[in-house]
Motif scaffolding. Structure first.
Motif, PDB file in Angstrom:
ATOM      1  N   GLU A 143       0.804  -1.131   0.135  1.00  0.00           N
ATOM      2  CA  GLU A 143       0.183   0.005  -0.014  1.00  0.00           C
ATOM      3  C   GLU A 143       0.788   1.121   0.171  1.00  0.00           C
ATOM      4  OE1 GLU A 143      -3.211   0.083   2.971  1.00  0.00           O
ATOM      5  OE2 GLU A 143      -2.479   2.171   3.296  1.00  0.00           O
ATOM      6  N   CYS A 144       0.448   2.428  -0.762  1.00  0.00           N
ATOM      7  CA  CYS A 144       1.212   3.397  -0.835  1.00  0.00           C
ATOM      8  C   CYS A 144       0.648   4.296   0.699  1.00  0.00           C
ATOM      9  CB  CYS A 144       0.657   4.335  -1.910  1.00  0.00           C
ATOM     10  SG  CYS A 144       1.121   6.182  -1.736  1.00  0.00           S
ATOM     11  N   LYS A 145       1.745   4.506   1.244  1.00  0.00           N
ATOM     12  CA  LYS A 145       1.261   5.063   2.619  1.00  0.00           C
ATOM     13  C   LYS A 145       0.851   6.765   2.510  1.00  0.00           C
ATOM     14  CE  LYS A 145       0.935   2.949   5.909  1.00  0.00           C
ATOM     15  NZ  LYS A 145      -0.275   2.164   6.270  1.00  0.00           N
ATOM     16  N   GLY A 146       1.198   7.021   1.221  1.00  0.00           N
ATOM     17  CA  GLY A 146       0.903   8.625   0.818  1.00  0.00           C
ATOM     18  C   GLY A 146      -0.512   9.012   0.692  1.00  0.00           C
ATOM     19  N   CYS A 147      -1.081   8.236  -0.222  1.00  0.00           N
ATOM     20  CA  CYS A 147      -2.661   8.037  -0.459  1.00  0.00           C
ATOM     21  C   CYS A 147      -3.407   7.086   0.172  1.00  0.00           C
ATOM     22  CB  CYS A 147      -2.712   8.262  -1.876  1.00  0.00           C
ATOM     23  SG  CYS A 147      -2.250   6.651  -2.896  1.00  0.00           S
ATOM     24  N   HIS A 148      -2.665   5.985   0.568  1.00  0.00           N
ATOM     25  CA  HIS A 148      -3.589   5.047   1.453  1.00  0.00           C
ATOM     26  C   HIS A 148      -4.199   4.068   0.579  1.00  0.00           C
ATOM     27  CE1 HIS A 148      -1.767   6.283   5.108  1.00  0.00           C
ATOM     28  NE2 HIS A 148      -2.310   7.570   4.811  1.00  0.00           N
ATOM     29  N   ARG A 190       6.984   5.681  -8.527  1.00  0.00           N
ATOM     30  CA  ARG A 190       6.144   6.819  -8.334  1.00  0.00           C
ATOM     31  C   ARG A 190       4.677   6.071  -8.097  1.00  0.00           C
ATOM     32  NH1 ARG A 190       7.041  11.554 -11.113  1.00  0.00           N
ATOM     33  NH2 ARG A 190       5.360  12.421  -9.980  1.00  0.00           N
ATOM     34  N   CYS A 191       3.835   6.566  -7.087  1.00  0.00           N
ATOM     35  CA  CYS A 191       2.672   5.886  -7.086  1.00  0.00           C
ATOM     36  C   CYS A 191       1.803   6.332  -8.288  1.00  0.00           C
ATOM     37  CB  CYS A 191       2.004   6.430  -5.781  1.00  0.00           C
ATOM     38  SG  CYS A 191       0.248   5.875  -5.505  1.00  0.00           S
ATOM     39  N   GLU A 192       1.159   5.123  -8.749  1.00  0.00           N
ATOM     40  CA  GLU A 192       0.280   5.365 -10.002  1.00  0.00           C
ATOM     41  C   GLU A 192      -0.794   6.267  -9.673  1.00  0.00           C
ATOM     42  OE1 GLU A 192      -0.763   1.448 -11.675  1.00  0.00           O
ATOM     43  OE2 GLU A 192       0.366   2.126 -13.378  1.00  0.00           O
ATOM     44  N   GLN A 193      -1.424   6.101  -8.368  1.00  0.00           N
ATOM     45  CA  GLN A 193      -2.668   6.894  -7.893  1.00  0.00           C
ATOM     46  C   GLN A 193      -2.155   8.433  -7.590  1.00  0.00           C
ATOM     47  OE1 GLN A 193      -5.592   5.701  -8.214  1.00  0.00           O
ATOM     48  NE2 GLN A 193      -4.826   3.860  -8.625  1.00  0.00           N
ATOM     49  N   CYS A 194      -1.235   8.645  -6.807  1.00  0.00           N
ATOM     50  CA  CYS A 194      -0.916  10.316  -6.183  1.00  0.00           C
ATOM     51  C   CYS A 194       0.350  10.671  -6.533  1.00  0.00           C
ATOM     52  CB  CYS A 194      -1.039   9.972  -4.518  1.00  0.00           C
ATOM     53  SG  CYS A 194       0.469   9.206  -4.045  1.00  0.00           S
ATOM     54  N   ARG A 195       1.106   9.909  -7.428  1.00  0.00           N
ATOM     55  CA  ARG A 195       2.348  10.304  -8.177  1.00  0.00           C
ATOM     56  C   ARG A 195       3.441  10.648  -7.108  1.00  0.00           C
ATOM     57  NH1 ARG A 195       2.860   8.063 -11.827  1.00  0.00           N
ATOM     58  NH2 ARG A 195       4.398   9.360 -12.826  1.00  0.00           N
TER      59      ARG A 195
HETATM   60 ZN   LIG Z   1      -0.036   7.122  -3.494  1.00  0.00          ZN
END
Ligand SMILES: [Zn+2]
Length: 248
Positions: free
Chosen positions: A206-211, A232-237
């Motif tokens: 899980e990306c802990k930036g956008c969860h 990079r996270c695909e959701q929040c970059r």
């Molecule tokens: Zn993210």
């Protein structure tokens, strides 16, 4: 342009992130200082009192002129009456003139009494205007003292926060100095775009930036990337930091 950095350098971004988060908290605390608004309100209050003081000074000065004029009016009538009395006392006045003088003296006495009433009223108004001016000066001193007190408390907090900020900036500079410039630039840009968080842990998939959990295809893709590739996270970059806990 692809950004590459060693796994260690990428992980150090989280240290930079932790410092930036603290910097955000400092900025937030600065906005929350109640004394900033209080000082502003007191300054506005002081401005309004100053305007009232100017008006009070003008009123006192106007009334003082009125008083001088009223005094002169009374004096003029008194002088005229004195002259009349001297003439009467001189004994060289005819019976007809004497009667005229007596009648004039009566009129003058009435006039004097009216003018003295006017003068008295002006004196009372002047006294009130002076008292009101004095009261405003006392009020101003009290508000000004309060303002100095509030400003002192405000500046103390601002100075503390500025010192914290400076220390954090130095820490950030020292950590960032060991990182590739393009990595730091990317991180700073993403951080600005993403509400202050530019780098986040990839933890248990899980990306802990956008969860948001990464799908298995994306996890597979990342798993096969070299450790130097910046992901990079695909959701929040945000920049995703891989660790042993990433679930890869
Ligand atoms: Zn993210």
């Amino acid at each position: 342009m692809a950004v590459n950095a060693s796994a260690e350098q990428q992980q150090a971004l989280l240290d930079v992130q932790a410092i930036d988060t603290k910097l955000l908290q400092v900025a937030h605390r600065r906005k929350g200082i109640a004394e900033v608004q209080q000082a502003h309100d007191l300054e506005v209050q002081l401005g309004s009192i100053d305007m009232k003081i100017v008006a009070a000074i003008t009123e006192v000065s106007d009334l003082d002129l009125d008083r001088a004029k009223a005094e002169a009016d009374v004096e003029q009538v008194v002088n005229r009456a004195n002259r009349d009395k001297e003439r009467m006392d001189s004994g060289s006045v005819s019976a007809k003139d004497l009667s005229g003088l007596q009648s004039e003296l009566e009129s003058l006495a009435k006039r004097q009494s009216e003018l003295e009433d006017v003068e008295l009223e002006i004196m009372q108004n002047l006294e009130e205007a002076r008292a009101s001016h004095e009261a405003l000066k006392v009020q101003r001193e009290s508000v000004e003292a309060e303002l100095r007190d509030v400003e002192g408390k405000r500046d103390e907090q601002l100075n503390q926060l500025a010192a914290q900020e400076q220390e954090l900036n130095e820490q950030k500079k020292s950590v960032a100095a060991n990182l590739p410039a393009d990595l730091v630039a990317l991180y700073d840009k993403v951080r600005e775009d993403q509400g202050g968080v530019g780098a986040a842990l990839l933890q248990h998939g899980e990306c802990k930036g956008c969860h948001i959990a990464l799908d298995s295809d994306e996890l597979n893709r990342i798993r096969n990337l070299a450790s130097e590739v910046v992901v990079r996270c695909e959701q929040c970059r945000r920049i995703l930091i891989r660790t042993a806990e990433s679930g890869l």
